[in-house]
Motif scaffolding. Sequence first.
Motif, PDB file in Angstrom:
ATOM      1  N   GLU A   1       0.887  -1.176   0.000  1.00 31.95           N
ATOM      2  CA  GLU A   1       0.000   0.000   0.000  1.00 31.95           C
ATOM      3  C   GLU A   1       0.913   1.210   0.000  1.00 31.95           C
ATOM      4  N   LEU A   2       0.982   1.890  -1.162  1.00 36.43           N
ATOM      5  CA  LEU A   2       2.004   2.904  -1.375  1.00 36.43           C
ATOM      6  C   LEU A   2       1.392   4.306  -1.476  1.00 36.43           C
ATOM      7  N   GLY A   3       1.999   5.157  -2.259  1.00 35.51           N
ATOM      8  CA  GLY A   3       1.583   6.545  -2.294  1.00 35.51           C
ATOM      9  C   GLY A   3       0.264   6.771  -3.003  1.00 35.51           C
ATOM     10  N   GLY A   4      -0.217   7.987  -2.890  1.00 38.34           N
ATOM     11  CA  GLY A   4      -1.452   8.362  -3.564  1.00 38.34           C
ATOM     12  C   GLY A   4      -1.498   9.857  -3.819  1.00 38.34           C
ATOM     13  N   SER A   5      -2.175  10.221  -4.892  1.00 33.27           N
ATOM     14  CA  SER A   5      -2.484  11.632  -5.157  1.00 33.27           C
ATOM     15  C   SER A   5      -3.932  11.669  -5.625  1.00 33.27           C
ATOM     16  N   ASP A   6      -4.811  11.370  -4.678  1.00 39.82           N
ATOM     17  CA  ASP A   6      -6.208  11.092  -5.000  1.00 39.82           C
ATOM     18  C   ASP A   6      -6.922  12.281  -5.637  1.00 39.82           C
ATOM     19  N   ALA A   7      -7.747  11.941  -6.628  1.00 45.16           N
ATOM     20  CA  ALA A   7      -8.577  12.940  -7.296  1.00 45.16           C
ATOM     21  C   ALA A   7      -9.881  13.133  -6.543  1.00 45.16           C
ATOM     22  N   PHE A   8     -10.323  14.371  -6.457  1.00 45.10           N
ATOM     23  CA  PHE A   8     -11.597  14.761  -5.862  1.00 45.10           C
ATOM     24  C   PHE A   8     -12.331  15.534  -6.955  1.00 45.10           C
ATOM     25  N   ILE A   9     -13.271  14.865  -7.614  1.00 47.48           N
ATOM     26  CA  ILE A   9     -13.919  15.419  -8.807  1.00 47.48           C
ATOM     27  C   ILE A   9     -15.299  15.962  -8.444  1.00 47.48           C
ATOM     28  N   VAL A  10     -15.594  17.176  -8.883  1.00 49.94           N
ATOM     29  CA  VAL A  10     -16.890  17.799  -8.590  1.00 49.94           C
ATOM     30  C   VAL A  10     -17.559  18.210  -9.904  1.00 49.94           C
TER      31      VAL A  10
ATOM     32  N   PRO B   1       0.783   8.751 -12.002  1.00 48.19           N
ATOM     33  CA  PRO B   1       1.327   7.416 -11.714  1.00 48.19           C
ATOM     34  C   PRO B   1       0.571   6.659 -10.634  1.00 48.19           C
ATOM     35  N   TYR B   2      -0.115   7.391  -9.738  1.00 48.41           N
ATOM     36  CA  TYR B   2      -0.779   6.742  -8.613  1.00 48.41           C
ATOM     37  C   TYR B   2      -2.247   6.482  -8.901  1.00 48.41           C
ATOM     38  N   GLY B   3      -2.799   5.497  -8.188  1.00 50.01           N
ATOM     39  CA  GLY B   3      -4.213   5.167  -8.315  1.00 50.01           C
ATOM     40  C   GLY B   3      -4.725   4.521  -7.042  1.00 50.01           C
ATOM     41  N   LEU B   4      -4.727   5.272  -5.952  1.00 52.42           N
ATOM     42  CA  LEU B   4      -5.161   4.706  -4.675  1.00 52.42           C
ATOM     43  C   LEU B   4      -6.673   4.854  -4.507  1.00 52.42           C
TER      44      LEU B   4
ATOM     45  N   THR C   1     -16.512   3.080 -13.209  1.00 45.45           N
ATOM     46  CA  THR C   1     -15.856   2.113 -14.096  1.00 45.45           C
ATOM     47  C   THR C   1     -14.572   2.634 -14.728  1.00 45.45           C
ATOM     48  N   ASP C   2     -14.449   3.938 -14.906  1.00 42.20           N
ATOM     49  CA  ASP C   2     -13.334   4.475 -15.684  1.00 42.20           C
ATOM     50  C   ASP C   2     -12.200   5.081 -14.872  1.00 42.20           C
ATOM     51  N   LEU C   3     -12.430   5.434 -13.610  1.00 40.14           N
ATOM     52  CA  LEU C   3     -11.345   5.989 -12.808  1.00 40.14           C
ATOM     53  C   LEU C   3     -10.347   4.885 -12.447  1.00 40.14           C
ATOM     54  N   ASP C   4      -9.071   5.131 -12.721  1.00 40.50           N
ATOM     55  CA  ASP C   4      -8.017   4.169 -12.393  1.00 40.50           C
ATOM     56  C   ASP C   4      -7.631   4.334 -10.926  1.00 40.50           C
ATOM     57  N   ALA C   5      -8.355   3.642 -10.070  1.00 39.31           N
ATOM     58  CA  ALA C   5      -8.113   3.762  -8.633  1.00 39.31           C
ATOM     59  C   ALA C   5      -8.600   2.499  -7.941  1.00 39.31           C
ATOM     60  N   GLY C   6      -8.099   2.280  -6.735  1.00 41.58           N
ATOM     61  CA  GLY C   6      -8.528   1.132  -5.963  1.00 41.58           C
ATOM     62  C   GLY C   6      -9.905   1.296  -5.365  1.00 41.58           C
TER      63      GLY C   6
ATOM     64  N   GLY D   1      -6.917  -0.665  -0.976  1.00 42.18           N
ATOM     65  CA  GLY D   1      -5.666  -0.813  -1.713  1.00 42.18           C
ATOM     66  C   GLY D   1      -5.734  -0.036  -3.003  1.00 42.18           C
ATOM     67  N   GLY D   2      -4.667  -0.093  -3.781  1.00 45.05           N
ATOM     68  CA  GLY D   2      -4.610   0.716  -4.984  1.00 45.05           C
ATOM     69  C   GLY D   2      -4.139  -0.045  -6.205  1.00 45.05           C
ATOM     70  N   VAL D   3      -3.987   0.713  -7.294  1.00 43.79           N
ATOM     71  CA  VAL D   3      -3.474   0.191  -8.553  1.00 43.79           C
ATOM     72  C   VAL D   3      -2.331   1.086  -9.009  1.00 43.79           C
ATOM     73  N   LYS D   4      -1.721   0.696 -10.127  1.00 45.51           N
ATOM     74  CA  LYS D   4      -0.569   1.411 -10.670  1.00 45.51           C
ATOM     75  C   LYS D   4       0.518   1.505  -9.581  1.00 45.51           C
ATOM     76  N   LYS D   5       1.141   2.653  -9.426  1.00 46.15           N
ATOM     77  CA  LYS D   5       2.243   2.754  -8.469  1.00 46.15           C
ATOM     78  C   LYS D   5       1.770   2.992  -7.034  1.00 46.15           C
ATOM     79  N   SER D   6       0.463   2.873  -6.835  1.00 51.85           N
ATOM     80  CA  SER D   6      -0.063   2.902  -5.471  1.00 51.85           C
ATOM     81  C   SER D   6      -0.028   1.531  -4.821  1.00 51.85           C
TER      82      SER D   6
END
Length: 454
Positions: free
Chosen positions: A227-236, A381-384, A401-406, A423-428
């Motif tokens: 379980e690594l880094g993250g730069s989570d998106a907050f979409i409005v 690179p991250y997808g937590l 379905t389309d967001l690359d995240a855990g 957990g995450g995907v990619k480098k997360s």
Amino acid sequence: MKSINPYSGDTVFEAETHGQAAIEAALTRAVSAVKKLKAMGMDARLDALRKAADVLDDQRDEIAELMTREMGKPIKQAKAEVEKCAWVCRYYADEAPDMLKPTPIDAPEKGECSLYHLPIGPVFAVMPWNFPFWQVFRFAAPNLAVGNPGLLKHASAVPGSALKIAEVLEKAGFPEGAFQTLLIGSEKTETIITDDRIRGVTLTGSEGAGSAVASLAGKAIKPSVMELGGSDAFIVMPSADIDKAVETAVTARTQNNGQSCIAAKRFIIHQDVYDEFTAKFVHSMKELRVGDPMDESTDIGPLSSKDAADEVYELVEETIRGGATVLFEPQRKDHAFLTPGVLADIPRGTPGHHSEIFAPVALMFKAEDVDHAIAIANNHPYGLGSSFWSRDKAEIETACTDLDAGSTYVNQMVASDPRLPFGGVKKSGYGRELAREGLLAFTNPKTIAVTGLD
């Protein structure tokens, strides 16, 4: 090894590090604990988890103060962290029996078939300083429920917390060797990971640490969870409740002084509501109270250390020098303080665009539509985790379905929960903690086929 209070600069806790002889003794005890945990039986192990929860409840204020003094989190959040650790212990104490029941398999020509999930043996955990108790208990509780001994190498910044966790679990009634803390530096981890007595490895930490540990585990052919880094998106999106989104966004960005892997860091706002959201968000960020983390009224305390504050401030400054617009300027204050800030128009190639800003500094992006918002979110690179705000069911389904995240949390902030896989995907990273997936992460899924009994 010692911990330094990031608010005052005072020494909080100091202890001798463990040498090779202590490591060898701990590994020997861990192996012996496999049989001890099996002999206890599941009911007794789960009773011990319930007792651990009671100990955590009884010592909540003491433990919370220790965490706050060692790494600077606001005391209210530290108390909530202890309560969450008690929750995860009780959760697995209640749910593990059903989760570990053999799964029947329909293959009649092979007889009575099923899938067992059995303990694999000692698991080595490398854990970070930002949630000193929670990160450990979300590993320890499921593994002790299953019957796997745990061996902990905690972050060097929180040795007091590391030893206190072992004390809590010992007081709860787990046998010698079932859970042990080693006060060691990262240079000692390779010999432990590659030792044949260690059967699995889990790490929560940076991408660099995860890459190194995962490589060693892979070379030794051992299962691992990262379980690594993250730069989570907050979409409005325009249909969202903007006021609620703003209120949640402030908490999501600044929890734990902005030092959370699942904190919202990139705020991707539809152009139709960008100005409204941003104005309200900046206003709310300015209202946060920065100060002594031991004060119940404090919203933002110091970062974990002076060095951490200096390093992340340089990333922020580099992003500003690269052309970002400053909507609310973060300030590097005394000791380990970095005050909240908001940056917009984040240029490609700057740390704000492609790195993780581990501080209470928000990064604003403007999106033309839902597809553009998702494209911005996925261009990292991250997808937590991810948080998506909308009342439009079609948009919500697209995001899910389309967001690359855990994970994607709709109209709420991302938060770990014992009941939900994490957990995450990619480098997360890879693998899952918590829920049933976390319980089974370090088990042997053993196929059973029985015939010839007639």
